[in-house]
Enzyme design. Structure first.
Site, short mmCIF file in Angstrom:
data_model
loop_
_atom_site.label_atom_id
_atom_site.label_comp_id
_atom_site.label_asym_id
_atom_site.label_seq_id
_atom_site.Cartn_x
_atom_site.Cartn_y
_atom_site.Cartn_z
N GLU A 223 58.73 -17.77 -24.59
CA GLU A 223 57.97 -19.02 -24.91
C GLU A 223 58.70 -19.52 -26.11
O GLU A 223 58.39 -19.15 -27.17
CB GLU A 223 56.37 -18.60 -25.35
CG GLU A 223 55.54 -19.69 -25.22
CD GLU A 223 55.22 -20.45 -26.41
OE1 GLU A 223 56.29 -20.98 -26.83
OE2 GLU A 223 54.13 -20.52 -27.02
N GLU B 241 64.02 -25.92 -29.77
CA GLU B 241 63.86 -24.75 -30.44
C GLU B 241 65.07 -23.85 -29.62
O GLU B 241 65.01 -22.80 -30.00
CB GLU B 241 62.71 -24.13 -30.54
CG GLU B 241 61.58 -24.49 -31.42
CD GLU B 241 60.09 -23.96 -31.45
OE1 GLU B 241 59.91 -22.78 -30.62
OE2 GLU B 241 59.15 -24.41 -31.99
N1 SAH Z 1 55.88 -14.76 -27.52
C1 SAH Z 1 54.86 -15.21 -28.56
C2 SAH Z 1 55.74 -15.93 -29.73
C3 SAH Z 1 56.23 -17.25 -29.57
S1 SAH Z 1 56.76 -18.08 -30.92
C4 SAH Z 1 53.74 -15.90 -27.96
O1 SAH Z 1 53.97 -16.46 -26.96
O2 SAH Z 1 52.75 -15.78 -28.59
C5 SAH Z 1 58.57 -17.93 -30.50
C6 SAH Z 1 59.20 -16.60 -31.29
O3 SAH Z 1 60.70 -16.64 -30.84
C7 SAH Z 1 59.10 -16.92 -32.59
O4 SAH Z 1 58.57 -15.95 -33.27
C8 SAH Z 1 60.76 -17.03 -32.92
O5 SAH Z 1 61.18 -16.38 -34.17
C9 SAH Z 1 61.44 -16.24 -31.74
N2 SAH Z 1 62.68 -16.66 -31.42
C10 SAH Z 1 63.06 -17.85 -31.04
N3 SAH Z 1 64.39 -17.79 -30.24
C11 SAH Z 1 64.90 -16.26 -30.33
C12 SAH Z 1 65.97 -15.85 -30.00
N4 SAH Z 1 66.76 -16.41 -29.13
N5 SAH Z 1 65.86 -14.46 -30.03
C13 SAH Z 1 64.92 -13.75 -30.56
N6 SAH Z 1 63.96 -14.35 -31.10
C14 SAH Z 1 63.71 -15.78 -31.02
#
Ligand code: SAH
Length: 697
Positions: A144, A153
């Site tokens: 996500e 993002e």
């Molecule tokens: N999966 C959770 C949070 C989603 S928010 C949910 O659905 O509730 C997205 C998260 O991904 C954030 O905490 C951000 O720090 C992390 N993130 C984004 N890109 C990333 C990457 N390439 N590798 C590791 N973490 C990542």
């Protein structure tokens, strides 16, 4: 380790670097994060769970072990869903250390420690192999990583890398696919966020029309996305010129390419009009069948289905490089170009076949050439284009300007000097009615913009720009004249909260020695107003979640609470309330006044009092805003515009952010015969220019 944080000082208007402890950044990030909002997004959570269950079943049906890679695990929610759905093992990747730590705790608390391995790395750093982070490649990819623009993002490069190195060929992906939709519209309101409309001024010697320079007319603006709560835009504010069209899709179960590319669709307007704006949103299909769909479509697209409110995913407004008149049924082609992180649009009249192939499809990412888009953000364009607001300023300038006025304007990128010139006296033109745009921001030089602006209106030698900070103003800047009229909007680009524009008062204080004894200051005063409200939805972003789809996420709730208490507890936060409906539970109340005819006092301005809750409802917090009293009888509000008495529905200034102070606990008012009172204590610290507040039941 020390962190330095840039913050504008509202008493000097300049950026200052404050030294903060090493926890500062982290608390900021958590306190202002969208994690709570995501956990409250029921529609999203339910559909992810359904999609994850379906993906695990498909893998199991093939007789394989279900190995999940969850990139960006946050609280660990999606991994816990996978583990509950029967996945054999999950690798939960999270780059943000405090979140990875929280995920470890949450996973443990929910009893999944043996099934979920939290890895605190960026996914592109993750290794696979017997000694690696992952024993083997995964066959289910769950993520996500989307923002309102889908790719902002970094979802595309992350997927591209994951397919190359971290997952098996033919893996299942949840979501399976994303589709971006567009609709062509005409909207004066939204178009007013992109360019300056001509300003009409009734002057003594006839109507004057202030026009923007031609560079501004054709400037593509900025590449940054304009994301809004489109569901708050009434249908009367725009007119749809096309059907909703699928612009492009990304299949996440196959290798993904992040390199820049363009997509093109054919369109036939359903109505003639001026094509100005492309509205866009996306949906995600959680499984290949497309039966589990999570959509960001606005209210008019599927009027029958219930809308899920969310702030972490909204809708996008894209501005076409220029307005294009289109005819119903005419053949058009719309191009979406994207790089790794952003999207922009272009509209062409369809050309002949052969030409079509030759056409260089990709158009460069928009870059502001006119400099106005660097000076004014989109709401500010909207404000400058607000005719009724301009009329109020014109009206009040007319009242205070005399034929021999020496006028100084202090505001960022204001049109007031030009208006003052049109309304002012002929005699002072060459004596130089001064216009001061304090050069507090060194990132760009608005000087060239003003030169172009003055040139387009033949005002080159009529208005003087003084590039000096107020405290450095010298008599020579003013040709040794005293200022008889000091004006301001007040608007300063570095202001975050409504009262930060009180910098006008500090600047007025700094130029005191240059003011004539009978100087007129416009606005003559300002007032701070406050009202207790119940939000329709905004409360979710600060409200604990507790149990999310059966998983205990209270560790996250506690973490957010700690971060809010770390620094923010006595602070308000800015929100544009036209996007976030609320109803008033109290009468609006004037709480502080600021007299611009006098200098800023040495002592603090504080007030205590109580406010009665007159309507039944949940008091989520207080809203605060400023009103500027231009003259004795003309005021402009940057907050509440109208209040309907029966229901307490509020109409907010559509160009400004208001300050929201969320109460730490919600007060439920029921009995109206004996209204509950909320007491407040509000203090304006004249030394710092900040307002501290406290509310008690
Ligand atoms: N999966 C959770 C949070 C989603 S928010 C949910 O659905 O509730 C997205 C998260 O991904 C954030 O905490 C951000 O720090 C992390 N993130 C984004 N890109 C990333 C990457 N390439 N590798 C590791 N973490 C990542």
């Amino acid at each position: 380790m020390k962190t330095f944080c840039g913050r504008a000082n509202p008493t000097t208007g300049s950026m200052e670097w404050l030294e903060e402890g090493e926890d500062y950044d982290y608390h900021q990030e958590i306190a202002r994060s969208r994690y709570a909002d995501m956990l409250h997004d029921k529609d999203r959570n339910v559909k992810y769970y359904q999609g994850i269950r379906a993906a695990v079943s498909r893998v199991k049906e093939r007789g394989e072990k279900a190995i999940v890679l969850d990139i960006g695990t946050g609280t660990g929610l999606l991994s816990m869903m996978a583990a509950s759905a029967g996945a054999d093992f999950c690798y939960a990747i999270e780059v943000f250390k405090p979140m990875a730590n929280a995920a470890v705790k949450i996973v443990e608390k929910n009893g999944f420690s043996d099934k979920i391995k939290v890895i605190n790395k960026h996914s592109t750093e993750v290794t696979v192999g017997p000694d690696g982070d992952m024993q083997c490649r995964a066959n289910i990819l769950v993520t996500e990583l989307f923002d309102t623009e889908l790719i902002g993002e970094g979802a595309l490069p992350t997927y591209e890398h994951a397919h190359k190195y971290l997952v098996q060929e033919g893996c299942e992906a949840v979501p399976h696919r994303a589709t971006v939709y567009v609709q062509l519209v005409e909207s004066r309101r939204m178009w007013s966020w992109k360019k300056l409309f001509p300003v009409h001024v009734e002057a003594e010697d006839g109507e004057k029309i202030l026009v923007p320079p031609s560079e501004m007319e054709n400037c593509p603006g900025l590449p940054s996305v304009c994301d809004i709560q489109l569901n708050q835009m009434p249908s009367s504010d725009f007119s749809t010129l096309s059907d909703v069209v699928k612009m492009f899709s990304v299949d996440f179960s196959k290798p993904v390419q992040s390199a820049s590319t363009c997509y093109r669709v054919q369109l036939e307007p359903v109505k003639s009009g001026k094509a100005q704006i492309v509205l866009s949103w996306w949906d995600i299909d959680m499984d290949p069948s497309g039966m589990i769909n999570c959509s960001m479509a606005p209210y008019w697209v599927k009027p029958t289905s219930a809308l899920q409110w969310r702030d972490h995913w909204m809708q996008c407004v894209y501005f076409l490089p220029r307005e294009e008149p289109v005819l119903q049924g005419e053949k058009l082609s719309l191009t979406a170009c994207r790089d790794e992180y952003s999207v922009w649009y272009n509209l062409q009249k369809a050309r002949a076949e052969e030409e079509e192939h030759k056409a260089d499809v990709c158009v460069e990412s928009p870059v502001c050439r006119c400099r106005a888009h660097l000076l004014w953000n989109r709401p500010r364009f909207g404000e400058l284009n607000d005719q009724s607001r301009t009329r109020q300023y014109i009206e009040s300038l007319r009242k205070v300007l005399k034929t021999d006025s020496v006028c100084l304007c202090i505001s960022d990128g204001s049109l007031l000097p030009v208006l003052a010139h049109y309304l002012g006296a002929k005699q002072v033109q060459h004596a130089g009615s001064g216009c001061m745009q304090p050069s507090r921001i060194d990132l760009y030089h608005p000087h060239e913009l003003w030169q172009a602006f003055f040139k387009a209106n033949n005002l080159e030698d009529k208005i003087k720009i003084i590039e000096a900070r107020p405290e450095l103003l010298k008599p020579s800047h003013l040709e040794d004249k005293k200022i008889s009229v000091l004006v301001g909007e007040p608007f300063f680009t570095t202001s975050l909260l409504p009262w930060h524009n009180l910098y006008f008062w500090y600047a007025r204080t700094a130029v005191s020695s240059h003011l004539a004894s009978n100087v007129t200051v416009l606005p003559q005063s300002a007032s701070l107003h406050m009202m207790i409200v119940q939000f329709q939805d905004l409360w979710r972003i600060r409200s604990p979640c507790g149990i999310c789809e059966g998983f205990d996420v209270r560790t996250m709730d506690d973490m957010i609470k700690d971060s809010l208490n770390f620094r923010e507890s006595k602070e308000a936060e800015p929100h544009p309330l036209w996007e976030y409906p609320c109803k008033s539970l109290s009468e609006p109340q004037e709480v502080l006044t600021f007299d611009f005819t006098k200098t800023v006092p040495q002592h603090c301005l504080s007030t205590e009092g109580s406010v009665k809750l007159l309507r039944k409802g949940k008091s989520h917090g207080a809203v605060l805003w400023m009103e500027y009293h231009l003259t004795a009888d003309i005021s402009v509000s940057t907050g509440l515009m109208q209040l309907s008495n029966e229901k307490g529905n509020c109409e907010w200034n559509p160009h400004c952010k208001q300050a929201v102070y969320f109460f730490s606990s919600v007060i439920e008012s029921e009995i109206l015969s004996d209204p509950t009172a909320v007491t407040y204590d509000i203090k304006f610290d004249t030394k710092t220019g900040e307002i501290a507040m406290d509310f008690k039941l």
